[in-house]
Design a protein around this motif. Structure first.
Motif, mmCIF file in Angstrom:
data_model
loop_
_atom_site.group_PDB
_atom_site.id
_atom_site.type_symbol
_atom_site.label_atom_id
_atom_site.label_comp_id
_atom_site.label_asym_id
_atom_site.label_seq_id
_atom_site.Cartn_x
_atom_site.Cartn_y
_atom_site.Cartn_z
ATOM 1 N N PRO A 16 0.831 -0.926 0.051
ATOM 2 C CA PRO A 16 -0.018 -0.109 -0.230
ATOM 3 C C PRO A 16 0.868 1.277 -0.226
ATOM 4 O O PRO A 16 1.909 1.290 0.530
ATOM 5 N N THR A 18 0.650 3.839 1.276
ATOM 6 C CA THR A 18 0.271 4.309 2.932
ATOM 7 C C THR A 18 1.264 3.691 3.634
ATOM 8 O O THR A 18 1.185 4.245 4.999
ATOM 9 N N ILE A 43 -3.827 4.379 -2.576
ATOM 10 C CA ILE A 43 -4.935 4.018 -2.063
ATOM 11 C C ILE A 43 -4.893 5.542 -0.984
ATOM 12 O O ILE A 43 -4.361 5.719 -0.623
ATOM 13 N N GLU A 44 -6.105 5.912 -0.258
ATOM 14 C CA GLU A 44 -5.959 7.274 -0.644
ATOM 15 C C GLU A 44 -5.354 6.365 1.818
ATOM 16 O O GLU A 44 -5.860 5.465 2.407
ATOM 17 N N GLY A 57 -11.679 -1.238 4.317
ATOM 18 C CA GLY A 57 -10.265 -0.272 3.678
ATOM 19 C C GLY A 57 -9.327 -1.297 3.622
ATOM 20 O O GLY A 57 -8.579 -1.030 2.289
ATOM 21 N N LYS A 60 -10.310 -2.230 -0.062
ATOM 22 C CA LYS A 60 -10.190 -1.333 -1.338
ATOM 23 C C LYS A 60 -8.953 -1.341 -1.972
ATOM 24 O O LYS A 60 -7.764 -1.555 -3.184
ATOM 25 N N ILE A 61 -7.963 -1.928 -0.897
ATOM 26 C CA ILE A 61 -6.481 -2.351 -1.001
ATOM 27 C C ILE A 61 -6.297 -3.844 -2.512
ATOM 28 O O ILE A 61 -5.320 -3.468 -3.157
ATOM 29 N N LYS A 64 -7.058 -3.342 -5.907
ATOM 30 C CA LYS A 64 -6.200 -2.632 -6.596
ATOM 31 C C LYS A 64 -4.605 -3.185 -6.262
ATOM 32 O O LYS A 64 -3.960 -2.630 -7.588
ATOM 33 N N TRP A 167 -4.582 3.973 8.405
ATOM 34 C CA TRP A 167 -3.214 3.545 7.577
ATOM 35 C C TRP A 167 -1.663 3.945 8.234
ATOM 36 O O TRP A 167 -1.269 2.667 8.846
#
Length: 248
Positions: A16, A18, A43-44, A57, A60-61, A64, A167
């Motif tokens: 990620p 982050t 990611i955010e 969350g 979402k990782i 992607k 994160w």
């Protein structure tokens, strides 16, 4: 012809955007002739305030990850490593296998993931049946880890989730907090302490705690990088990263 620096292997690392811990910890464990090439899963910095938001969350990782695979493939890596662990535990042993297979099929390369690396590390130590578990997760994700371990015959006696609120906050957890948490988890009724969550800075501390507690303390980043090395056929023994990399 071989790569000038990665003449033994080029590892593509998927992590990620982050995550600030897995890349330096993996680099610390590199051996001569092996290079790591980090591909960011963009990611955010999501806020996690509940079981539901944490699981969402992490998904979402997962969604992607394929883009990161495509990006790192342009440097022609020899092997892939997943630098995020939570989603690799979801759905138990079968879920982990399906998750890994998706990206192996997409890349044509083998892939080490945290969940399977952890059980391989447990098997390498031998004699581990009852464990305590530390994570930066929320309880729903810990339950997934516990279920995965149960599928492999490992009983979780106690667990602690730090409920990190974002994160990047995972990387901000201090050594005293980790030490205090491990102390609360340890006992004569557990054979080993396990840590999951790749953005938790734990490899060096786990090495020290293993000596102090006289039992295995397995950090997810150490287990995953060890697994990648051994699966690729690299048997170098490393000092300073715990018994796993030193002796197995």
């Amino acid at each position: 012809m071989t790569d000038a620096l990665g003449w033994r292997a080029k590892f593509g690392v998927l992590g990620p955007s982050t995550n600030t811990i897995v890349q330096p910890e993996f680099d610390n464990m590199r051996v001569p002739g092996v290079t790591n090439h980090y591909s960011r899963i963009v990611i955010e910095n999501a806020s996690a305030v509940s079981d539901e938001t944490f699981i969402a969350g992490t998904m979402k990782i997962s969604d992607k990850t394929l883009e990161a695979v495509k990006g790192v493939m342009t440097c022609a890596p020899d092997y892939l490593i997943m630098g995020m662990s939570a989603v690799t535990f979801y759905g138990g042993a079968e879920g982990a296998q399906r998750w890994r297979q998706r990206y192996e099929d997409a890349s044509g390369l083998r892939l080490s993931i945290g969940s399977e690396a952890l059980v391989a590390a447990i098997a390498a130590y031998g004699g581990i049946e009852r464990v305590a578990l530390l994570s930066p997760y929320f309880p729903a994700a810990n339950r997934e880890v516990i279920g995965f371990l149960s599928d492999h015959g490992i009983h979780t006696v106690r667990d602690e989730c730090l409920r990190c609120p974002s994160w990047t906050a995972i990387a901000e957890v201090t050594e005293p907090t980790l030490r205090q948490t491990v102390a609360a988890l340890d006992g004569d009724d557990v054979d080993a302490i396990l840590q999951v969550g790749t953005n938790l800075c734990m490899v060096e501390l786990a090495t020290a705690l293993e000596r102090e507690l006289a039992k295995p303390v397995i950090a997810i980043n150490a287990a995953t990088y060890w697994h990648a090395l051994r699966q690729y056929g690299i048997e170098d023994r490393l000092q300073g990263f715990g018994r796993l990399l030193q002796s197995h």
